[in-house]
Design an enzyme around this catalytic site. Structure first.
Site, PDB file in Angstrom:
ATOM      1  N   SER A  45       0.873  -1.181   0.000  1.00 33.69           N
ATOM      2  CA  SER A  45       0.000   0.000   0.000  1.00 33.69           C
ATOM      3  C   SER A  45       0.905   1.224   0.000  1.00 33.69           C
ATOM      4  O   SER A  45       2.060   1.142   0.439  1.00 33.69           O
ATOM      5  CB  SER A  45      -0.833   0.012   1.280  1.00 33.69           C
ATOM      6  OG  SER A  45      -1.429   1.289   1.477  1.00 33.69           O
ATOM      7  N   TYR A  94      -2.787  -1.469  10.369  1.00 33.98           N
ATOM      8  CA  TYR A  94      -2.653  -1.636   8.914  1.00 33.98           C
ATOM      9  C   TYR A  94      -1.308  -1.076   8.438  1.00 33.98           C
ATOM     10  O   TYR A  94      -0.578  -1.732   7.692  1.00 33.98           O
ATOM     11  CB  TYR A  94      -3.808  -0.903   8.238  1.00 33.98           C
ATOM     12  CG  TYR A  94      -3.867  -1.017   6.738  1.00 33.98           C
ATOM     13  CD1 TYR A  94      -4.265  -2.202   6.122  1.00 33.98           C
ATOM     14  CD2 TYR A  94      -3.556   0.073   5.915  1.00 33.98           C
ATOM     15  CE1 TYR A  94      -4.346  -2.300   4.745  1.00 33.98           C
ATOM     16  CE2 TYR A  94      -3.633  -0.021   4.537  1.00 33.98           C
ATOM     17  CZ  TYR A  94      -4.025  -1.205   3.948  1.00 33.98           C
ATOM     18  OH  TYR A  94      -4.104  -1.304   2.576  1.00 33.98           O
TER      19      TYR A  94
HETATM   20  C1  BGC Z   1      -6.168   1.521   1.799  1.00 29.93           C
HETATM   21  C2  BGC Z   1      -7.355   2.364   1.385  1.00 29.93           C
HETATM   22  C3  BGC Z   1      -6.929   3.802   1.151  1.00 29.93           C
HETATM   23  C4  BGC Z   1      -5.722   3.871   0.262  1.00 29.93           C
HETATM   24  C5  BGC Z   1      -5.207   5.301   0.070  1.00 29.93           C
HETATM   25  C6  BGC Z   1      -5.056   1.726   0.829  1.00 29.93           C
HETATM   26  O1  BGC Z   1      -3.964   0.970   1.239  1.00 29.93           O
HETATM   27  O2  BGC Z   1      -6.551   0.156   1.809  1.00 29.93           O
HETATM   28  O3  BGC Z   1      -8.332   2.302   2.391  1.00 29.93           O
HETATM   29  O4  BGC Z   1      -7.994   4.503   0.523  1.00 29.93           O
HETATM   30  O5  BGC Z   1      -4.704   3.086   0.782  1.00 29.93           O
HETATM   31  O6  BGC Z   1      -5.086   5.982   1.280  1.00 29.93           O
END
Ligand code: BGC
Length: 255
Positions: A143, A156
């Site tokens: 991410s 996360y």
């Molecule tokens: C998350 C999303 C978020 C995106 C940008 C991703 O890793 O799962 O919830 O919108 O990052 O911030």
């Protein structure tokens, strides 16, 4: 066909980004073991969808947070397709909560699925690929939050930051085995993980104000980078993260 004679295992590949990667890999001639979490109400639909892909796809149910499930998925994939060339860690969850309210259970859940799961999958894949010889490809769908903070998503972000370090570390270790290891860092992609945002016009407006490209990304746009990293052409590409985020990471809101 860029993945002919290749065998891939992709986690969480029955929806969102994982599904787009599975479909792209299949279209490029790969044989694909499609991992999904069993026991959900939509399991029959998931199995029907995977069966409809034909003989090059195999449904491998399993909870990635459990080492024995992951090993069983690989054993099934190897029994059917004979080898593993590519493993993609895509399965993941996020929980939105202020740091001070996060419970031990929530912390454990996110880390077990996103980080421990990724570890088990790449370790199992690496063991198999090393035993075959000839190299392979390991990919994490991390991410933008492997790098940039995301208030209220601390577990996360820890999991994705951990994925980044895992990737850099094992890229070094596995280079002699000709196994490349890379991350793809998606920004805001229109997938089920973002459903609550997509359903709320105000939240969409806020999100778009941070994305220079002016729209959410599509799962297929992540899949095309995964295809490149999985292909023979990416032989010299290892130990890095590739952002697919419409410029989100570079956007700095000063005031
Ligand atoms: C998350 C999303 C978020 C995106 C940008 C991703 O890793 O799962 O919830 O919108 O990052 O911030």
């Amino acid at each position: 066909m860029r993945l002919e004679n290749k065998v891939a295992l992709i986690t969480g590949a029955n929806s969102g980004i994982g599904k787009a990667i599975a479909e792209r890999f299949l279209a490029e001639g790969a044989k694909v073991a499609i991992n999904y979490l069993p026991g959900k109400p939509n399991e029959a639909d998931t199995l029907a969808q995977i069966a409809a892909y034909g003989d090059n796809a195999l449904a491998v149910g399993g909870d990635v947070s459990k080492r024995e499930d992951v090993e069983h998925c690989f054993a099934q994939a190897v029994a059917k397709f004979g080898r593993i060339d590519i493993a993609v860690n895509n399965a993941g969850i996020e929980i939105k909560k202020p740091f001070v309210d996060v419970t031990d259970h929530e912390l454990e859940l996110v880390l077990k699925i996103n980080l421990f799961g990724a570890f088990y999958v790449h370790q199992s894949a690496a063991r198999q690929i090393i035993s075959q010889g000839g190299g392979g490809r390991l990919i994490n769908i991390s991410s933008v939050h492997e790098d940039i903070p995301f208030p209220q998503f601390t577990p996360y972000c820890i999991s994705k930051g951990g994925m980044r370090m895992m990737m850099r570390n094992i890229a070094m270790e596995l280079a002699p085995n000709k196994i490349t290891v890379n991350n793809i860092a998606p920004g805001a992609i229109a997938t089920p993980i973002n459903q609550s945002v997509l359903d709320d016009p105000e939240a969409v407006k806020n999100a778009l104000s941070e994305i220079p490209w002016g729209r959410f990304g599509k799962p297929e746009e992540v899949a095309s980078v995964a295809l490149f990293l999985a292909s023979d052409e990416a032989e010299y590409v290892t130990g890095s993260t590739y952002y697919v985020d419409g410029g989100l990471t570079q956007q700095v809101t000063l005031y």
